[in-house]
Design a protein around this motif. Structure first.
Motif, PDB file in Angstrom:
ATOM      1  N   THR A  18       0.839  -1.195   0.000  1.00 29.89           N
ATOM      2  CA  THR A  18       0.000   0.000   0.000  1.00 29.89           C
ATOM      3  C   THR A  18       0.876   1.248   0.000  1.00 29.89           C
ATOM      4  O   THR A  18       2.041   1.214   0.415  1.00 29.89           O
ATOM      5  CB  THR A  18      -0.919   0.043   1.223  1.00 29.89           C
ATOM      6  OG1 THR A  18      -0.113   0.012   2.421  1.00 29.89           O
ATOM      7  CG2 THR A  18      -1.871  -1.138   1.250  1.00 29.89           C
ATOM      8  N   TYR A  19       0.278   2.332  -0.469  1.00 24.43           N
ATOM      9  CA  TYR A  19       1.005   3.610  -0.500  1.00 24.43           C
ATOM     10  C   TYR A  19      -0.003   4.728  -0.270  1.00 24.43           C
ATOM     11  O   TYR A  19      -1.116   4.683  -0.789  1.00 24.43           O
ATOM     12  CB  TYR A  19       1.699   3.798  -1.848  1.00 24.43           C
ATOM     13  CG  TYR A  19       2.587   5.011  -1.905  1.00 24.43           C
ATOM     14  CD1 TYR A  19       2.164   6.189  -2.511  1.00 24.43           C
ATOM     15  CD2 TYR A  19       3.848   4.985  -1.320  1.00 24.43           C
ATOM     16  CE1 TYR A  19       2.974   7.311  -2.551  1.00 24.43           C
ATOM     17  CE2 TYR A  19       4.667   6.105  -1.355  1.00 24.43           C
ATOM     18  CZ  TYR A  19       4.224   7.261  -1.972  1.00 24.43           C
ATOM     19  OH  TYR A  19       5.029   8.368  -1.998  1.00 24.43           O
ATOM     20  N   TYR A  20       0.413   5.710   0.536  1.00 25.42           N
ATOM     21  CA  TYR A  20      -0.509   6.790   0.916  1.00 25.42           C
ATOM     22  C   TYR A  20       0.111   8.156   0.671  1.00 25.42           C
ATOM     23  O   TYR A  20       1.332   8.342   0.825  1.00 25.42           O
ATOM     24  CB  TYR A  20      -0.858   6.680   2.405  1.00 25.42           C
ATOM     25  CG  TYR A  20      -1.578   5.405   2.773  1.00 25.42           C
ATOM     26  CD1 TYR A  20      -0.871   4.278   3.181  1.00 25.42           C
ATOM     27  CD2 TYR A  20      -2.972   5.331   2.711  1.00 25.42           C
ATOM     28  CE1 TYR A  20      -1.535   3.103   3.508  1.00 25.42           C
ATOM     29  CE2 TYR A  20      -3.639   4.162   3.035  1.00 25.42           C
ATOM     30  CZ  TYR A  20      -2.913   3.054   3.432  1.00 25.42           C
ATOM     31  OH  TYR A  20      -3.579   1.892   3.754  1.00 25.42           O
ATOM     32  N   ALA A  21      -0.737   9.104   0.351  1.00 30.38           N
ATOM     33  CA  ALA A  21      -0.297  10.487   0.339  1.00 30.38           C
ATOM     34  C   ALA A  21       0.036  10.896   1.769  1.00 30.38           C
ATOM     35  O   ALA A  21      -0.585  10.414   2.725  1.00 30.38           O
ATOM     36  CB  ALA A  21      -1.398  11.379  -0.226  1.00 30.38           C
ATOM     37  N   ASP A  22       1.000  11.784   1.896  1.00 36.20           N
ATOM     38  CA  ASP A  22       1.421  12.209   3.234  1.00 36.20           C
ATOM     39  C   ASP A  22       0.255  12.789   4.037  1.00 36.20           C
ATOM     40  O   ASP A  22       0.187  12.638   5.258  1.00 36.20           O
ATOM     41  CB  ASP A  22       2.545  13.241   3.136  1.00 36.20           C
ATOM     42  CG  ASP A  22       3.864  12.633   2.712  1.00 36.20           C
ATOM     43  OD1 ASP A  22       4.749  13.404   2.281  1.00 36.20           O
ATOM     44  OD2 ASP A  22       4.011  11.400   2.801  1.00 36.20           O
ATOM     45  N   SER A  23      -0.660  13.440   3.350  1.00 38.72           N
ATOM     46  CA  SER A  23      -1.759  14.121   4.029  1.00 38.72           C
ATOM     47  C   SER A  23      -2.735  13.169   4.716  1.00 38.72           C
ATOM     48  O   SER A  23      -3.496  13.586   5.595  1.00 38.72           O
ATOM     49  CB  SER A  23      -2.514  15.001   3.040  1.00 38.72           C
ATOM     50  OG  SER A  23      -3.008  14.224   1.959  1.00 38.72           O
ATOM     51  N   VAL A  24      -2.728  11.887   4.332  1.00 41.51           N
ATOM     52  CA  VAL A  24      -3.685  10.940   4.912  1.00 41.51           C
ATOM     53  C   VAL A  24      -2.999   9.794   5.638  1.00 41.51           C
ATOM     54  O   VAL A  24      -3.676   8.970   6.273  1.00 41.51           O
ATOM     55  CB  VAL A  24      -4.630  10.370   3.833  1.00 41.51           C
ATOM     56  CG1 VAL A  24      -5.308  11.498   3.059  1.00 41.51           C
ATOM     57  CG2 VAL A  24      -3.907   9.423   2.901  1.00 41.51           C
ATOM     58  N   LYS A  25      -1.692   9.747   5.578  1.00 43.89           N
ATOM     59  CA  LYS A  25      -0.944   8.642   6.183  1.00 43.89           C
ATOM     60  C   LYS A  25      -1.238   8.557   7.670  1.00 43.89           C
ATOM     61  O   LYS A  25      -1.223   9.563   8.379  1.00 43.89           O
ATOM     62  CB  LYS A  25       0.548   8.852   5.927  1.00 43.89           C
ATOM     63  CG  LYS A  25       1.397   7.608   6.009  1.00 43.89           C
ATOM     64  CD  LYS A  25       2.821   7.907   5.567  1.00 43.89           C
ATOM     65  CE  LYS A  25       2.884   8.290   4.102  1.00 43.89           C
ATOM     66  NZ  LYS A  25       4.281   8.529   3.647  1.00 43.89           N
ATOM     67  N   GLY A  26      -1.526   7.361   8.143  1.00 43.80           N
ATOM     68  CA  GLY A  26      -1.824   7.161   9.551  1.00 43.80           C
ATOM     69  C   GLY A  26      -3.291   7.346   9.902  1.00 43.80           C
ATOM     70  O   GLY A  26      -3.707   7.003  11.007  1.00 43.80           O
ATOM     71  N   ARG A  27      -4.072   7.898   8.980  1.00 40.39           N
ATOM     72  CA  ARG A  27      -5.506   8.119   9.227  1.00 40.39           C
ATOM     73  C   ARG A  27      -6.388   7.282   8.311  1.00 40.39           C
ATOM     74  O   ARG A  27      -7.483   6.874   8.711  1.00 40.39           O
ATOM     75  CB  ARG A  27      -5.850   9.602   9.037  1.00 40.39           C
ATOM     76  CG  ARG A  27      -5.091  10.537   9.948  1.00 40.39           C
ATOM     77  CD  ARG A  27      -5.610  11.975   9.832  1.00 40.39           C
ATOM     78  NE  ARG A  27      -5.425  12.528   8.494  1.00 40.39           N
ATOM     79  CZ  ARG A  27      -6.433  12.966   7.735  1.00 40.39           C
ATOM     80  NH1 ARG A  27      -7.672  12.930   8.171  1.00 40.39           N
ATOM     81  NH2 ARG A  27      -6.184  13.479   6.536  1.00 40.39           N
TER      82      ARG A  27
END
Length: 122
Positions: free
Chosen positions: A58-67
């Motif tokens: 998986t890969y996430y944009a920094d703005s949503v990482k962890g949420r």
């Protein structure tokens, strides 16, 4: 013919949660990476998250990482986006798509569906 049908959006207070779903058809679902994107009013569409065909990467944009958490069910041809700790800046129309995972970007492969509106109030 590819179809992408997003659902699960709504109005939620800041700090709340929503779970989005995307039912995909027209391609062999389990052969493709899938991604979520969003477009806020007056802004360009942006990448949110993606995962590989098996869901193991998986890969996430920094703005949503962890949420946010992206997942998929290949038996149901469906990809999900669990969104927790929502913020007003998460307000946007959310879209899914088949994606090609390139080194520095994710390339959407098909036309967009209707999307699902997420509105986060402060």
């Amino acid at each position: 013919q590819v179809q992408l049908v997003e659902s699960g959006g709504g109005l939620v207070q800041a700090g709340g949660s929503l779970r989005l779903s995307c039912a995909a058809s027209g391609r062999t679902f389990s052969n493709y990476a899938m991604g979520w994107f969003r477009q806020a009013p007056g802004k360009e569409r942006e990448f949110v998250a993606d995962l590989n065909w098996s869901g193991t990467s998986t890969y996430y944009a920094d703005s949503v990482k962890g949420r946010f958490t992206i997942s998929r069910d290949n038996a149901k041809n469906t990809v999900y986006l669990q969104m927790n700790s929502l913020k007003p800046e998460d307000t946007a129309v959310y879209y899914c798509n088949y994606v090609r995972r390139l080194t520095n970007m994710r390339l959407p492969l098909d036309s967009w569906g209707q999307g699902t509106q997420v509105t986060v109030s402060s």
